[in-house]
Design an enzyme around this catalytic site. Structure first.
Site, PDB file in Angstrom:
ATOM      1  N   VAL A 140       0.759  -1.199  -0.052  1.00  0.00           N
ATOM      2  CA  VAL A 140      -0.039  -0.098  -0.130  1.00  0.00           C
ATOM      3  C   VAL A 140       0.885   1.356  -0.114  1.00  0.00           C
ATOM      4  CG1 VAL A 140      -2.113  -0.993   0.975  1.00  0.00           C
ATOM      5  CG2 VAL A 140      -0.199   0.008   2.419  1.00  0.00           C
TER       6      VAL A 140
ATOM      7  N   GLY B  48       8.126   4.000   0.786  1.00  0.00           N
ATOM      8  CA  GLY B  48       8.849   5.301   1.335  1.00  0.00           C
ATOM      9  C   GLY B  48      10.141   5.072   0.953  1.00  0.00           C
TER      10      GLY B  48
ATOM     11  N   GLY C 276      11.255   1.877   3.453  1.00  0.00           N
ATOM     12  CA  GLY C 276      10.648   0.986   3.770  1.00  0.00           C
ATOM     13  C   GLY C 276       9.404   0.511   2.825  1.00  0.00           C
ATOM     14  N   VAL C 277       8.847  -0.847   2.768  1.00  0.00           N
ATOM     15  CA  VAL C 277       7.450  -1.044   2.071  1.00  0.00           C
ATOM     16  C   VAL C 277       6.631  -1.134   3.066  1.00  0.00           C
ATOM     17  CG1 VAL C 277       6.667  -2.479   0.419  1.00  0.00           C
ATOM     18  CG2 VAL C 277       9.180  -2.195   0.354  1.00  0.00           C
ATOM     19  N   VAL C 278       5.362  -0.850   2.635  1.00  0.00           N
ATOM     20  CA  VAL C 278       4.032  -0.980   3.498  1.00  0.00           C
ATOM     21  C   VAL C 278       3.132  -1.801   3.186  1.00  0.00           C
ATOM     22  CG1 VAL C 278       2.566   0.094   5.274  1.00  0.00           C
ATOM     23  CG2 VAL C 278       4.697   1.326   4.790  1.00  0.00           C
TER      24      VAL C 278
ATOM     25  N   ASP D   1       9.096  15.540  11.166  1.00  0.00           N
ATOM     26  CA  ASP D   1       8.764  15.266   9.843  1.00  0.00           C
ATOM     27  C   ASP D   1       7.206  15.364   9.766  1.00  0.00           C
ATOM     28  OD1 ASP D   1       9.098  15.067   7.177  1.00  0.00           O
ATOM     29  OD2 ASP D   1       9.664  12.957   7.277  1.00  0.00           O
TER      30      ASP D   1
HETATM   31  N1  LIG Z   1      -0.419   2.223   8.868  1.00  0.00           N
HETATM   32  C1  LIG Z   1      -0.562   2.352   7.732  1.00  0.00           C
HETATM   33  N2  LIG Z   1      -1.789   2.021   7.096  1.00  0.00           N
HETATM   34  C2  LIG Z   1      -2.024   2.394   5.753  1.00  0.00           C
HETATM   35  N3  LIG Z   1      -0.956   2.821   4.781  1.00  0.00           N
HETATM   36  C3  LIG Z   1       0.327   3.024   5.621  1.00  0.00           C
HETATM   37  C4  LIG Z   1       0.521   2.763   6.967  1.00  0.00           C
HETATM   38  N4  LIG Z   1       1.723   3.196   7.274  1.00  0.00           N
HETATM   39  C5  LIG Z   1       2.031   3.807   5.992  1.00  0.00           C
HETATM   40  N5  LIG Z   1       1.362   3.566   5.111  1.00  0.00           N
HETATM   41  C6  LIG Z   1       1.647   4.010   3.701  1.00  0.00           C
HETATM   42  O1  LIG Z   1       3.036   3.793   3.060  1.00  0.00           O
HETATM   43  C7  LIG Z   1       3.567   4.856   2.780  1.00  0.00           C
HETATM   44  C8  LIG Z   1       4.999   5.138   3.427  1.00  0.00           C
HETATM   45  O2  LIG Z   1       4.984   5.024   4.903  1.00  0.00           O
HETATM   46  P1  LIG Z   1       5.788   6.025   5.988  1.00  0.00           P
HETATM   47  O3  LIG Z   1       5.525   5.379   7.355  1.00  0.00           O
HETATM   48  O4  LIG Z   1       5.516   7.528   5.801  1.00  0.00           O
HETATM   49  O5  LIG Z   1       7.393   5.518   5.646  1.00  0.00           O
HETATM   50  P2  LIG Z   1       8.491   6.092   4.915  1.00  0.00           P
HETATM   51  O6  LIG Z   1       9.311   6.492   6.238  1.00  0.00           O
HETATM   52  O7  LIG Z   1       9.247   5.480   4.025  1.00  0.00           O
HETATM   53  O8  LIG Z   1       8.036   7.606   4.420  1.00  0.00           O
HETATM   54  C9  LIG Z   1       2.681   6.093   3.649  1.00  0.00           C
HETATM   55  O9  LIG Z   1       2.663   7.430   2.947  1.00  0.00           O
HETATM   56  C10 LIG Z   1       1.255   5.471   3.321  1.00  0.00           C
HETATM   57  O10 LIG Z   1       0.832   5.735   2.212  1.00  0.00           O
END
Ligand SMILES: Nc1ncnc2c1ncn2[C@@H]1O[C@H](COP(=O)(O)OP(=O)(O)O)[C@@H](O)[C@H]1O
Ligand SMILES: [Mg+2]
Length: 346
Positions: free
Chosen positions: A14, A17, A20-22, A164
């Site tokens: 989903v 970043g 990482g991959v979420v 951030d």
């Molecule tokens: N708890 C969550 N539920 C749904 N989507 C999420 C969640 N956490 C992160 N994401 C998705 O993943 C993306 C990257 O996560 P993030 O924590 O911001 O990581 P990074 O440090 O790589 O920016 C977010 O912008 C969002 O789209």
């Protein structure tokens, strides 16, 4: 706990970043939805970022509806997986801490280390995409401001500086009830996420019981995202008041729908700035050059905000961090503004 049987089933990616991959995932035993962020610990930078996120989220004793909740953090080395706890004495955890402190990999680099963050799943995307795909709504704006200021007051009370804050890192939980109401029901729930740059300040010798102490904890690593960075962050000497500035940028941009196009991703993002000729200059950078710079708030229509709102945004964006309200005051003032606005609406 060491287990060989996977506890979660990954459903789909989903988000992705820098580090990482979420994934959207399901808990095998209950079927409950969760989000799982996977960070590969193959460089000291990745390890530091993952540990920062872990320390911040695991240091919070209670939950807040507008802060992402960490259910579990799992440390995996090849096929071995163990649930990680703060201050754990496991050798895997110690190797990660050592890597982050020394700035060099302190384990066999041929082994693959991963940290998995299991947290609540936000089904509504991020705040940026949510707002920009809808018509401006005063009700939504008011609700979002209240939720964000409440989250920030909670984080600062817990001695956490986010560092951030930006609409990309603020996620939306719509839930089945809100979806059923087809957008006319209660506003969605915001969750502040991405604690990869955060700092927990209670170890700094300041009193963790004193909610103001987070404003006296000085940090020096310039970090964040240009358009949301306070002037003192550009200089590298700042406190939790930097989060107040970022929230000021977000609120101003949300109320007036001010956007810019991110040079790297070409994405349209909510964020306020000043124009110097045809160049968009981040507010913090412009205020660092000229602390007496008068910001034109509101930038567009006079009627887009009340006098109290205008003053609040001005104060949150003061060049001098000491002139900015702290998170508790910001929340109180927003609650007062919201009460008046609700009166206007009815
Ligand atoms: N708890 C969550 N539920 C749904 N989507 C999420 C969640 N956490 C992160 N994401 C998705 O993943 C993306 C990257 O996560 P993030 O924590 O911001 O990581 P990074 O440090 O790589 O920016 C977010 O912008 C969002 O789209
Ligand atoms: Mg992010």
């Amino acid at each position: 706990m060491v287990s060989s049987q996977p506890k979660y089933e990954l459903i789909q990616e989903v988000g992705r970043g820098t580090y990482g991959v979420v994934y959207e995932a399901a808990v095998r035993r209950t079927g409950a939805r969760v989000a799982v962020k996977k960070i590969r610990c193959h460089s000291p930078e990745n390890v530091e970022l993952a540990l920062r996120e872990f320390w911040a989220l695991s240091s919070i004793q209670s939950q807040h509806p507008n802060v992402i909740h960490l259910e579990e953090c799992v440390l995996q080395r090849d096929t071995l997986a163990q649930s990680m706890s703060h201050g754990s004495t496991s050798s895997l955890y110690r190797e990660l801490v050592e890597t982050s402190l020394k700035g060099e990999i302190a384990f066999n680099p041929r082994l693959a280390y991963y940290l998995w963050f299991v947290m609540d799943f936000c089904d509504g995307g991020d705040m940026n995409a949510y707002l920009l795909s809808r018509k401006p709504s005063r009700r939504t704006n008011t609700s979002f401001m209240l939720q964000l200021s409440s989250a920030l007051a909670f984080l600062h009370r817990n001695q956490i500086i986010h560092r951030d804050l930006k609409p990309d890192n603020i996620l939306i939980s719509q839930g089945p009830a809100a979806a059923a109401a087809a957008g006319r029901g209660p506003e969605p729930t915001l969750k502040v996420a991405d604690f990869g740059l955060s700092r927990v300040c209670s170890a700094s010798g300041l009193s963790p019981e004193d909610p103001a102490s987070v404003n006296k904890c000085f940090l020096s690593t310039a970090c964040g995202t240009d358009f949301y960075m306070a002037p003192e962050v550009w200089e590298g000497h700042y406190t939790a008041k930097a989060d107040i500035f970022a929230l000021g940028v977000i609120i101003w941009a949300m109320v007036e729908r001010i956007t810019f196009v991110d040079a790297e991703t070409q994405k349209e993002l909510l964020g306020s700035y000043v124009l110097q000729g045809s160049e968009m200059v981040p507010l913090g950078e412009a205020l660092l050059e000229n602390p007496r710079l008068e910001l034109l708030i509101p930038a567009r229509r006079k009627k887009s905000m009340s006098a109290a709102m205008r003053q609040l945004i001005r104060d949150a964006l003061s060049a001098n961090p000491q002139e900015r309200p702290d998170a508790v005051e910001l929340e109180l003032r927003l609650v007062r503004i919201a009460c008046r606005e609700l009166d206007w609406d009815t």
